[in-house]
Enzyme design. Structure first.
Site, PDB file in Angstrom:
ATOM      1  CE  LYS A   1       2.276  -9.985   4.066  1.00  0.00           C
ATOM      2  NZ  LYS A   1       2.432  -8.531   3.850  1.00  0.00           N
TER       3      LYS A   1
ATOM      4  CE  LYS B   1      -6.464  -9.910   2.959  1.00  0.00           C
ATOM      5  NZ  LYS B   1      -5.418  -9.220   3.753  1.00  0.00           N
TER       6      LYS B   1
ATOM      7  CE  LYS C   1       0.906  -9.019  -5.114  1.00  0.00           C
ATOM      8  NZ  LYS C   1       1.787 -10.093  -5.608  1.00  0.00           N
TER       9      LYS C   1
END
Length: 348
Positions: A118, A210, A213
């Site tokens: 991240k 994956k 959004k």
């Protein structure tokens, strides 16, 4: 660790309110939450404290918190049976997180792969919250003496960290813990629950990534509020390979797009990949996609419709969250108070 009277089976899990809930959120988390509530004491949280580890527009955060709550209820979680609440309404999450920050070790956090993913290349600009949020996740679970946590594969490492933190706390304060009546350890060691045919739902555009959004292509995912026509369009346009579906599960290896679609069908149908291939193996993708469209629209369209209905009444959603927060407090507050006693904090 020996069982104590307080360490009964209790489920805790949560979903971040970061917008655009999609099929991966449903199959990887919410659907399993619904299935577990029949036989367990369940607390399902909208983890808004986790969401702010990266900047959130305040108005969007409010909307997204209500959207996750609506998704929980529309999918079948009964707020009178399970406790539904948003994390920031129960201050014990943040209080226990600080205590656990002082128990966890830097080296443990350095091993967390999600932070590396991240934060990306420029980790120096990542928030401190993003770095230590696995400790907050441990606090979420341990604050309720939860014994089981339904999570996706990508969160298993964080539950292992929660176990390490709980074990270290139990060891560090063993003498005091025994004195206050918990000779087997104060915090139970939570178990991850990773089950189902689609614990990791992948993108419709690239079966190695994956479903997310943040993908710029809306065709990469089914959003929970998509209507029937949109769901059908996205499934029919999903990337596949030129070979027919295999007849055995082993035949899905090295075929990520086929594996993803078969897993999605199996999860929606409540069956295994082997059963899906027994029905559709050897056939062309066009026929299988037609069956998947029919199944997905049957299962997902009513959820989307109900979400929109619920979101039209934000006052009722906020009432449900407030009621859930009060019930969460009734479980968390005594555990937090006992934690403070164990550490040696003076409290009124």
């Amino acid at each position: 660790m020996q069982d104590t009277p307080t360490h009964k089976t209790r489920i805790f899990s949560g979903v971040q309110p970061t917008g655009n809930l999609h099929l991966g959120n449903y199959l990887g988390a919410i659907k399993r939450f619904v299935e577990m509530q029949a036989d367990h004491e369940c607390l399902y949280c909208v983890v808004d404290l986790h969401a702010i580890t990266v900047f959130q527009d305040p108005d969007e955060l409010t909307h997204n918190t209500r959207e996750v709550t609506a998704a929980y209820i529309a999918a079948g979680i009964d707020p009178t049976q399970s406790t539904i609440f948003n994390q920031s309404q129960v201050s014990g999450h943040a209080e226990l997180a600080w205590i656990l920050n002082c128990v966890a070790r830097i080296g443990w956090l350095n091993r967390m792969t999600q932070f590396k993913e991240k934060a990306g290349k420029d980790r120096e600009k990542a928030s401190a919250g993003l770095y230590i949020y696995p400790n907050l996740m441990a606090a979420d679970v341990l604050l309720y003496h939860a014994t089981h946590v339904p999570v996706g594969e990508d969160q298993k490492q964080h539950i292992e960290l929660a176990r390490d933190i709980a074990q270290k706390f139990n060891n560090d304060f063993a003498e005091t813990i025994a004195r206050v009546g918990y000779p087997g350890g104060f915090f139970p060691l939570p178990e991850p629950v990773i089950a189902g045919a689609a614990t990791r739902v992948m993108s419709f555009r690239d079966g190695t990534k994956k479903m997310s959004k943040s993908d710029p292509s809306d065709l990469s995912r089914i959003n929970m509020t998509d209507d029937e026509d949109t769901i059908a369009k996205k499934i029919r346009k999903a990337k596949t390979d030129p070979e027919p579906l295999p007849s055995e599960v082993d035949g899905l290896k090295e075929r990520p797009e086929a594996d993803n679609l078969v897993g999605i069908y199996a999860a929606l149908a409540g069956t295994g990949k082997d059963a899906v291939l027994a029905d559709y193996g050897g056939g062309e993708f066009s026929a299988f996609k037609g069956a998947l469209v029919e199944l997905a629209t049957e299962k997902l369209t009513p959820i989307g419709d109900e979400m929109r209905r619920l979101l039209s009444d934000p006052v009722e959603i906020d009432r449900i969250l407030a009621d859930g927060a009060a019930r969460a407090h009734s479980v968390a507050d005594p555990i937090l108070a006992k934690t403070k006693d164990i550490i040696g904090f003076i409290r009124s």
